[in-house]
Design a protein around this motif. Structure first.
Motif, PDB file in Angstrom:
ATOM      1  N   LEU A 176      46.830 -27.335 -21.203  1.00 58.14           N
ATOM      2  CA  LEU A 176      47.366 -26.650 -19.489  1.00 58.14           C
ATOM      3  C   LEU A 176      48.662 -26.014 -19.347  1.00 58.14           C
ATOM      4  CD1 LEU A 176      46.709 -26.568 -16.459  1.00 58.14           C
ATOM      5  CD2 LEU A 176      48.103 -28.615 -16.222  1.00 58.14           C
ATOM      6  N   ASP A 177      49.454 -26.407 -20.200  1.00 59.35           N
ATOM      7  CA  ASP A 177      50.777 -25.773 -20.068  1.00 59.35           C
ATOM      8  C   ASP A 177      50.429 -24.041 -21.098  1.00 59.35           C
ATOM      9  OD1 ASP A 177      53.521 -24.802 -20.163  1.00 59.35           O
ATOM     10  OD2 ASP A 177      53.312 -24.975 -22.357  1.00 59.35           O
ATOM     11  N   ALA A 178      49.285 -24.171 -21.858  1.00 60.22           N
ATOM     12  CA  ALA A 178      49.215 -22.934 -23.087  1.00 60.22           C
ATOM     13  C   ALA A 178      48.207 -21.838 -22.116  1.00 60.22           C
ATOM     14  CB  ALA A 178      48.143 -23.763 -24.088  1.00 60.22           C
ATOM     15  N   ALA A 179      47.469 -22.474 -21.390  1.00 61.39           N
ATOM     16  CA  ALA A 179      46.196 -22.334 -20.116  1.00 61.39           C
ATOM     17  C   ALA A 179      47.077 -21.319 -18.853  1.00 61.39           C
ATOM     18  CB  ALA A 179      45.552 -23.049 -20.019  1.00 61.39           C
ATOM     19  N   GLU A 180      48.033 -21.847 -18.300  1.00 60.49           N
ATOM     20  CA  GLU A 180      49.047 -20.525 -17.907  1.00 60.49           C
ATOM     21  C   GLU A 180      49.913 -19.849 -18.728  1.00 60.49           C
ATOM     22  OE1 GLU A 180      50.852 -23.939 -15.265  1.00 60.49           O
ATOM     23  OE2 GLU A 180      49.211 -24.638 -14.076  1.00 60.49           O
ATOM     24  N   LYS A 181      49.969 -20.099 -19.733  1.00 63.41           N
ATOM     25  CA  LYS A 181      50.304 -19.212 -20.112  1.00 63.41           C
ATOM     26  C   LYS A 181      49.932 -17.965 -21.280  1.00 63.41           C
ATOM     27  CE  LYS A 181      55.047 -21.388 -20.011  1.00 63.41           C
ATOM     28  NZ  LYS A 181      56.284 -21.762 -20.837  1.00 63.41           N
ATOM     29  N   ALA A 182      48.782 -17.152 -20.659  1.00 63.77           N
ATOM     30  CA  ALA A 182      47.691 -16.714 -21.395  1.00 63.77           C
ATOM     31  C   ALA A 182      48.741 -15.229 -21.694  1.00 63.77           C
ATOM     32  CB  ALA A 182      46.506 -17.034 -20.562  1.00 63.77           C
ATOM     33  N   ALA A 183      48.508 -14.444 -22.732  1.00 67.30           N
ATOM     34  CA  ALA A 183      48.671 -13.587 -22.665  1.00 67.30           C
ATOM     35  C   ALA A 183      48.668 -13.018 -21.641  1.00 67.30           C
ATOM     36  CB  ALA A 183      48.474 -12.860 -24.313  1.00 67.30           C
ATOM     37  N   TYR A 184      47.122 -12.451 -21.273  1.00 67.80           N
ATOM     38  CA  TYR A 184      47.000 -11.193 -20.095  1.00 67.80           C
ATOM     39  C   TYR A 184      47.482 -12.087 -18.311  1.00 67.80           C
ATOM     40  CZ  TYR A 184      43.078 -15.517 -19.176  1.00 67.80           C
ATOM     41  OH  TYR A 184      43.311 -16.682 -19.394  1.00 67.80           O
ATOM     42  N   ALA A 185      48.249 -12.948 -18.119  1.00 70.82           N
ATOM     43  CA  ALA A 185      48.835 -12.861 -16.766  1.00 70.82           C
ATOM     44  C   ALA A 185      49.801 -11.784 -16.920  1.00 70.82           C
ATOM     45  CB  ALA A 185      49.821 -14.369 -17.236  1.00 70.82           C
ATOM     46  N   PRO A 186      49.832 -10.724 -16.846  1.00 70.14           N
ATOM     47  CA  PRO A 186      50.503  -9.469 -16.002  1.00 70.14           C
ATOM     48  C   PRO A 186      49.471  -8.843 -15.869  1.00 70.14           C
ATOM     49  CG  PRO A 186      51.961 -10.235 -18.129  1.00 70.14           C
ATOM     50  CD  PRO A 186      50.431 -11.380 -18.491  1.00 70.14           C
ATOM     51  N   PHE A 187      48.383  -8.669 -16.250  1.00 74.96           N
ATOM     52  CA  PHE A 187      47.485  -8.139 -15.812  1.00 74.96           C
ATOM     53  C   PHE A 187      46.905  -8.349 -14.631  1.00 74.96           C
ATOM     54  CE2 PHE A 187      43.080  -7.804 -15.184  1.00 74.96           C
ATOM     55  CZ  PHE A 187      42.170  -6.173 -14.795  1.00 74.96           C
ATOM     56  N   PHE A 188      46.988  -9.498 -13.939  1.00 76.06           N
ATOM     57  CA  PHE A 188      46.744  -9.953 -12.739  1.00 76.06           C
ATOM     58  C   PHE A 188      48.089  -9.493 -11.395  1.00 76.06           C
ATOM     59  CE2 PHE A 188      44.260 -12.682 -14.839  1.00 76.06           C
ATOM     60  CZ  PHE A 188      43.024 -12.218 -14.245  1.00 76.06           C
ATOM     61  N   GLY A 189      49.310  -9.696 -12.137  1.00 77.62           N
ATOM     62  CA  GLY A 189      50.828  -8.975 -11.053  1.00 77.62           C
ATOM     63  C   GLY A 189      50.519  -7.125 -11.261  1.00 77.62           C
ATOM     64  N   TYR A 190      49.750  -7.021 -12.281  1.00 75.35           N
ATOM     65  CA  TYR A 190      50.129  -6.117 -12.242  1.00 75.35           C
ATOM     66  C   TYR A 190      49.457  -5.026 -11.351  1.00 75.35           C
ATOM     67  CZ  TYR A 190      53.271  -4.729 -15.607  1.00 75.35           C
ATOM     68  OH  TYR A 190      54.591  -4.705 -16.541  1.00 75.35           O
ATOM     69  N   MET A 191      47.686  -5.526 -10.828  1.00 80.19           N
ATOM     70  CA  MET A 191      46.677  -5.842 -10.045  1.00 80.19           C
ATOM     71  C   MET A 191      46.962  -5.862  -8.956  1.00 80.19           C
ATOM     72  SD  MET A 191      44.092  -4.467 -11.899  1.00 80.19           S
ATOM     73  CE  MET A 191      45.474  -3.459 -12.951  1.00 80.19           C
ATOM     74  N   GLY A 192      48.161  -6.959  -9.096  1.00 75.01           N
ATOM     75  CA  GLY A 192      48.500  -7.017  -7.502  1.00 75.01           C
ATOM     76  C   GLY A 192      49.218  -5.552  -7.274  1.00 75.01           C
ATOM     77  N   ALA A 193      50.005  -5.399  -7.787  1.00 75.14           N
ATOM     78  CA  ALA A 193      50.811  -3.870  -7.655  1.00 75.14           C
ATOM     79  C   ALA A 193      49.799  -2.782  -7.577  1.00 75.14           C
ATOM     80  CB  ALA A 193      51.833  -4.107  -8.282  1.00 75.14           C
ATOM     81  N   ALA A 194      49.099  -2.179  -7.942  1.00 72.96           N
ATOM     82  CA  ALA A 194      48.009  -1.111  -8.245  1.00 72.96           C
ATOM     83  C   ALA A 194      47.264  -2.105  -6.194  1.00 72.96           C
ATOM     84  CB  ALA A 194      46.952  -1.535  -9.442  1.00 72.96           C
ATOM     85  N   SER A 195      46.840  -2.754  -6.027  1.00 74.86           N
ATOM     86  CA  SER A 195      46.171  -3.194  -4.961  1.00 74.86           C
ATOM     87  C   SER A 195      47.236  -2.563  -3.764  1.00 74.86           C
ATOM     88  CB  SER A 195      45.902  -4.978  -5.486  1.00 74.86           C
ATOM     89  OG  SER A 195      44.499  -5.147  -6.316  1.00 74.86           O
ATOM     90  N   ALA A 196      48.375  -3.367  -3.804  1.00 75.55           N
ATOM     91  CA  ALA A 196      49.231  -2.860  -2.686  1.00 75.55           C
ATOM     92  C   ALA A 196      49.778  -1.553  -2.643  1.00 75.55           C
ATOM     93  CB  ALA A 196      50.400  -3.179  -2.616  1.00 75.55           C
ATOM     94  N   GLN A 197      49.374  -0.408  -3.354  1.00 74.51           N
ATOM     95  CA  GLN A 197      49.489   0.842  -3.128  1.00 74.51           C
ATOM     96  C   GLN A 197      48.428   1.317  -3.092  1.00 74.51           C
ATOM     97  OE1 GLN A 197      52.652   2.973  -3.843  1.00 74.51           O
ATOM     98  NE2 GLN A 197      51.000   3.641  -2.515  1.00 74.51           N
ATOM     99  N   ILE A 198      47.274   1.121  -3.616  1.00 77.95           N
ATOM    100  CA  ILE A 198      45.530   1.889  -4.033  1.00 77.95           C
ATOM    101  C   ILE A 198      45.088   1.540  -2.388  1.00 77.95           C
ATOM    102  CG2 ILE A 198      43.469   1.753  -4.285  1.00 77.95           C
ATOM    103  CD1 ILE A 198      44.296   1.006  -7.247  1.00 77.95           C
ATOM    104  N   PHE A 199      45.085   0.089  -2.042  1.00 77.92           N
ATOM    105  CA  PHE A 199      44.432   0.218  -0.561  1.00 77.92           C
ATOM    106  C   PHE A 199      45.069   1.362   0.470  1.00 77.92           C
ATOM    107  CE2 PHE A 199      42.013  -3.305  -3.141  1.00 77.92           C
ATOM    108  CZ  PHE A 199      41.505  -2.650  -3.058  1.00 77.92           C
TER     109      PHE A 199
END
Length: 354
Positions: free
Chosen positions: A156-179
């Motif tokens: 569980l700890d390893a799954a939560e710390k996936a290397a691609y986690a920042p992707f979702f954070g950046y998509m959140g920032a992008a979504s706020a600006q785009i929409f």
């Protein structure tokens, strides 16, 4: 698996060979979408110019301004694409990780889709503007102002710390600006059609009627502020950034962006009908402004965004109670910016608000 071994594996995952793929996608998105928006703006404005030029050929050179401004949108995309491409490096090294790549992809996507929205707004406003200009020369200044506002992301700890986690954070920032920008573009375009129609018969009301366009543009500023707050919180996975934080930031960005999209839609509909009605009944003006205010406040449900700031609940409660004076449970524009300023101050000082 020991903690040291897991951290080593995580660093290896962050240095993936496919990292440049996302960086180059950012380059493509910045150039392709802005070019598409520029093409639409040019074609739509050109249609209006061609129609207007039959009766008023003397205004052709003046009316070509929307085409020029639509072309500038593509230049924005080219500049961003060149900047991003200059920062892309081969994958598999510590100098260029997937965190860098995700950031560049989000940046290119924001630039591209915002340019697409701007091109759409310029095309609609330009087409209606040059047609109105041929019948009412006093419409020229109002048309230019509208165009300017139009142009303004199995342990569980390893799954939560996936290397691609920042992707979702950046998509959140992008979504706020785009929409929010797409909402602002629609609100600007829809209101501009009403202003251009009204301005032919009542040119003295043009400057007063530009208020819906200004309020639509402010929606994009909300998205920019939220995107900057979220981007500042996204870090590499090796710096204790997990999927939970990434999903939280994605949800916050989508909330802001889609609320802004809805607010922009409402402002466009109200602005179009409002300025036409004001031309026939001046007493409608105050009512139109009140409706616009309630339309724009849709984009100000920001409590969830405050939660993602990682500040203690006690601090957030203090900030909310300090700024929320007008409408219980939601913030006005001035209260919103006051809350963001206090949040930023608390984050910088890293101490509780006294």
């Amino acid at each position: 698996m020991s903690t040291d071994a897991f951290d080593a594996q995580l660093r290896d995952a962050e240095q993936a060979l496919y990292a440049p793929f996302f960086g180059t996608l950012g380059v493509t998105a910045a150039m392709a979408f802005t070019a598409a928006g520029s093409a639409y703006g040019t074609a739509k404005s050109g249609t209006g110019i061609a129609s207007m030029a039959v009766a008023r050929p003397d205004l052709v050179m003046k009316a070509i301004i929307p085409v020029v401004m639509a072309g500038i949108v593509a230049i924005y995309g080219l500049v961003v694409a060149v900047i991003i491409s200059g920062k892309i490096q081969p994958g598999g090294t510590s100098a260029y990780t997937i965190n860098n790549a995700f950031s560049q992809f989000a940046g290119g996507l924001v630039c591209g889709l915002c340019g697409l929205g701007a091109g759409y707004a310029i095309g609609i406003a330009g087409d209606a503007g040059v047609r109105a200009l041929s019948q009412q020369p006093r419409m020229f200044v109002g048309m230019i102002l509208i165009l300017i506002f139009a142009e303004m992301s199995y342990d569980l700890d390893a799954a939560e710390k996936a290397a691609y986690a920042p992707f979702f954070g950046y998509m959140g920032a992008a979504s706020a600006q785009i929409f929010t920008v797409l909402g602002a573009a629609y609100g600007t375009a829809k209101s501009a059609v009403g202003i251009c129609s009204m301005g032919v018969m009542r040119p003295e009301l043009i400057m007063k009627s530009v208020i819906p366009v200004i309020m639509a543009g402010i929606i994009g500023i909300y998205g920019l502020v939220v995107a900057m707050v979220l981007k500042g919180k996204v870090k590499a996975t090796s710096e204790d950034y997990n999927l939970n934080k990434g999903f939280s930031h994605l949800a916050a960005g989508l909330t802001c962006g889609l609320c802004g999209l809805g607010a922009g839609y409402a402002i466009g509909i109200v602005g179009d009908a409002g300025v036409r009605g004001t031309a026939q009944q001046p007493r409608l003006f105050v009512g139109m402004i009140l409706i616009l205010i309630f339309s724009e406040v849709l984009g100000l449900y920001v409590y969830k965004l405050m939660v993602t700031s990682s500040l203690p609940r006690s601090v957030l409660s203090y900030i909310w109670s300090a700024v929320n004076r007008s409408l219980p449970g939601q913030l006005t524009r001035s209260e919103f910016f006051s809350a963001l300023a206090l949040i930023a101050l608390a984050q910088v000082s890293n101490s509780d608000v006294q």
